[in-house]
Motif scaffolding. Structure first.
Motif, PDB file in Angstrom:
ATOM      1  N   SER A 112       0.829  -1.198   0.000  1.00  0.00           N
ATOM      2  CA  SER A 112       0.000   0.000   0.000  1.00  0.00           C
ATOM      3  C   SER A 112       0.862   1.245   0.000  1.00  0.00           C
ATOM      4  O   SER A 112       1.822   1.359   0.762  1.00  0.00           O
ATOM      5  CB  SER A 112      -0.915   0.020   1.227  1.00  0.00           C
ATOM      6  N   MET A 113       0.519   2.192  -0.848  1.00  0.00           N
ATOM      7  CA  MET A 113       1.211   3.474  -0.910  1.00  0.00           C
ATOM      8  C   MET A 113       0.374   4.574  -0.265  1.00  0.00           C
ATOM      9  O   MET A 113       0.676   5.755  -0.408  1.00  0.00           O
ATOM     10  CB  MET A 113       1.482   3.838  -2.378  1.00  0.00           C
ATOM     11  N   GLN A 114      -0.659   4.193   0.468  1.00  0.00           N
ATOM     12  CA  GLN A 114      -1.622   5.167   0.955  1.00  0.00           C
ATOM     13  C   GLN A 114      -1.211   5.858   2.249  1.00  0.00           C
ATOM     14  O   GLN A 114      -1.553   7.010   2.475  1.00  0.00           O
ATOM     15  CB  GLN A 114      -2.980   4.489   1.169  1.00  0.00           C
ATOM     16  N   LYS A 115      -0.475   5.177   3.102  1.00  0.00           N
ATOM     17  CA  LYS A 115      -0.272   5.693   4.452  1.00  0.00           C
ATOM     18  C   LYS A 115       1.198   6.000   4.741  1.00  0.00           C
ATOM     19  O   LYS A 115       1.973   5.105   5.052  1.00  0.00           O
ATOM     20  CB  LYS A 115      -0.785   4.684   5.477  1.00  0.00           C
ATOM     21  N   PRO A 116       1.606   7.254   4.653  1.00  0.00           N
ATOM     22  CA  PRO A 116       2.972   7.598   5.062  1.00  0.00           C
ATOM     23  C   PRO A 116       3.100   7.600   6.577  1.00  0.00           C
ATOM     24  O   PRO A 116       2.163   7.941   7.291  1.00  0.00           O
ATOM     25  CB  PRO A 116       3.160   9.007   4.489  1.00  0.00           C
ATOM     26  N   VAL A 117       4.260   7.203   7.057  1.00  0.00           N
ATOM     27  CA  VAL A 117       4.519   7.168   8.500  1.00  0.00           C
ATOM     28  C   VAL A 117       5.723   8.051   8.792  1.00  0.00           C
ATOM     29  O   VAL A 117       6.807   7.830   8.255  1.00  0.00           O
ATOM     30  CB  VAL A 117       4.785   5.718   8.974  1.00  0.00           C
ATOM     31  N   LEU A 118       5.524   9.062   9.623  1.00  0.00           N
ATOM     32  CA  LEU A 118       6.608   9.995   9.926  1.00  0.00           C
ATOM     33  C   LEU A 118       7.668   9.361  10.805  1.00  0.00           C
ATOM     34  O   LEU A 118       8.857   9.681  10.698  1.00  0.00           O
ATOM     35  CB  LEU A 118       6.049  11.242  10.616  1.00  0.00           C
ATOM     36  N   GLY A 119       7.274   8.470  11.702  1.00  0.00           N
ATOM     37  CA  GLY A 119       8.242   7.816  12.561  1.00  0.00           C
ATOM     38  C   GLY A 119       8.744   8.708  13.678  1.00  0.00           C
ATOM     39  O   GLY A 119       9.945   8.735  13.956  1.00  0.00           O
ATOM     40  N   ILE A 120       7.840   9.424  14.328  1.00  0.00           N
ATOM     41  CA  ILE A 120       8.218  10.304  15.425  1.00  0.00           C
ATOM     42  C   ILE A 120       7.307  10.068  16.621  1.00  0.00           C
ATOM     43  O   ILE A 120       6.155   9.679  16.475  1.00  0.00           O
ATOM     44  CB  ILE A 120       8.149  11.801  15.027  1.00  0.00           C
ATOM     45  N   ARG A 121       7.863  10.294  17.814  1.00  0.00           N
ATOM     46  CA  ARG A 121       7.055  10.350  19.028  1.00  0.00           C
ATOM     47  C   ARG A 121       7.202  11.759  19.564  1.00  0.00           C
ATOM     48  O   ARG A 121       8.314  12.306  19.617  1.00  0.00           O
ATOM     49  CB  ARG A 121       7.529   9.319  20.056  1.00  0.00           C
ATOM     50  N   PHE A 122       6.089  12.362  19.938  1.00  0.00           N
ATOM     51  CA  PHE A 122       6.131  13.785  20.272  1.00  0.00           C
ATOM     52  C   PHE A 122       5.108  14.134  21.346  1.00  0.00           C
ATOM     53  O   PHE A 122       4.226  13.338  21.682  1.00  0.00           O
ATOM     54  CB  PHE A 122       5.861  14.634  19.020  1.00  0.00           C
ATOM     55  N   VAL A 123       5.246  15.351  21.864  1.00  0.00           N
ATOM     56  CA  VAL A 123       4.245  15.937  22.755  1.00  0.00           C
ATOM     57  C   VAL A 123       3.630  17.123  22.028  1.00  0.00           C
ATOM     58  O   VAL A 123       4.348  17.989  21.506  1.00  0.00           O
ATOM     59  CB  VAL A 123       4.875  16.406  24.085  1.00  0.00           C
ATOM     60  N   ASP A 124       2.308  17.141  21.957  1.00  0.00           N
ATOM     61  CA  ASP A 124       1.590  18.269  21.367  1.00  0.00           C
ATOM     62  C   ASP A 124       1.698  19.448  22.333  1.00  0.00           C
ATOM     63  O   ASP A 124       1.257  19.362  23.487  1.00  0.00           O
ATOM     64  CB  ASP A 124       0.128  17.870  21.153  1.00  0.00           C
ATOM     65  N   ILE A 125       2.330  20.529  21.895  1.00  0.00           N
ATOM     66  CA  ILE A 125       2.576  21.666  22.790  1.00  0.00           C
ATOM     67  C   ILE A 125       1.271  22.277  23.294  1.00  0.00           C
ATOM     68  O   ILE A 125       1.149  22.641  24.466  1.00  0.00           O
ATOM     69  CB  ILE A 125       3.438  22.730  22.071  1.00  0.00           C
ATOM     70  N   LYS A 126       0.278  22.372  22.415  1.00  0.00           N
ATOM     71  CA  LYS A 126      -0.986  22.987  22.812  1.00  0.00           C
ATOM     72  C   LYS A 126      -1.658  22.166  23.909  1.00  0.00           C
ATOM     73  O   LYS A 126      -1.830  20.955  23.788  1.00  0.00           O
ATOM     74  CB  LYS A 126      -1.905  23.095  21.590  1.00  0.00           C
ATOM     75  N   ASN A 127      -2.014  22.807  24.981  1.00  0.00           N
ATOM     76  CA  ASN A 127      -2.734  22.209  26.106  1.00  0.00           C
ATOM     77  C   ASN A 127      -1.898  21.207  26.911  1.00  0.00           C
ATOM     78  O   ASN A 127      -2.451  20.413  27.683  1.00  0.00           O
ATOM     79  CB  ASN A 127      -4.025  21.513  25.630  1.00  0.00           C
TER      80      ASN A 127
END
Length: 218
Positions: A112-127
């Motif tokens: 499947s070429m539909q789903k790109p994966v960034l490969g990052i774990r992060f914290v959403d700064i907002k809230n």
């Protein structure tokens, strides 16, 4: 599935609890479109699949079964049911348009070429101000939204481009306001698309260009 509306009647077909009940049909209504889940339990909602939520009864054995409208047209493939003592009638299906695109990709490319994966774990700064204060992290002055990078998966899309501690504020033409908003807007991108990323590193805003989006690391 692109023409589906909330409130429409739908029919699920499958063989719940084994072949003894093969061909069972249940009736329900669509109560939500573009529902998102954290499928791999990494704390981030899957940013590609917007599931169809409905209340047609589904059980073990319905997974992979068809979801039809009342004209007999395939609108989805049932894959998820929330099971809890305080939850009832919450089933979810992959939209048929996405299924069709994935099948076409597999026939042509073998994957499947539909789903790109960034490969990052992060914290959403907002809230999430408390996270940064509790961990002694000082954000640049005036930065109130974006993703604070905690980890980059080796071999994934962002490997070699981002560093732990970077703040990602834009990907492609999607300006990051929150993880919920980003999940929906980023879903237009596909594996193989080439994008730019805007980040803040050590207080300096910079653009990293020509990043090719990859599928999940195998």
């Amino acid at each position: 599935s692109g023409a589906l509306q909330k409130g429409e009647f739908v029919v699920a077909v499958g063989h719940p609890s084994g072949f003894s009940y093969f061909g069972s049909m249940t009736l329900g209504i669509v109560s939500g479109l573009k529902r998102y889940f954290d499928i791999d339990n990494d704390g981030v909602n899957d940013m590609f699949v917007g599931y169809i939520q409905h209340d047609a009864a589904i059980n073990s054995g319905n997974s992979g079964g068809a979801l039809f409208n009342l004209q007999g047209e395939l609108i989805g493939v049932n894959v998820i049911k929330i099971t809890a003592l305080n939850v009832e009638g919450m089933g979810f299906a992959l939209p048929s348009n996405l299924v069709q695109a994935i099948v076409s990709d597999i026939e042509e490319f073998g994957v499947s070429m539909q789903k790109p994966v960034l490969g990052i774990r992060f914290v959403d700064i907002k809230n999430n101000e408390s996270y940064f204060s509790q961990n002694g992290i000082t954000l640049p002055s005036g930065v109130t939204q974006g993703f604070f990078i905690l980890e980059i998966v080796s071999g994934a899309t962002m490997d070699g481009y981002l560093e732990v501690g970077d703040i990602m504020v834009q990907i492609g033409d999607v300006v990051i306001e929150s993880s919920t908003q980003f999940v929906e807007e980023f879903s237009k991108y596909r594996v193989g698309d080439v994008i730019d990323v805007v980040i803040i590193r050590d207080g300096v805003t910079m653009t990293i260009e020509n990043i090719e989006l990859k599928a999940a690391v195998q």
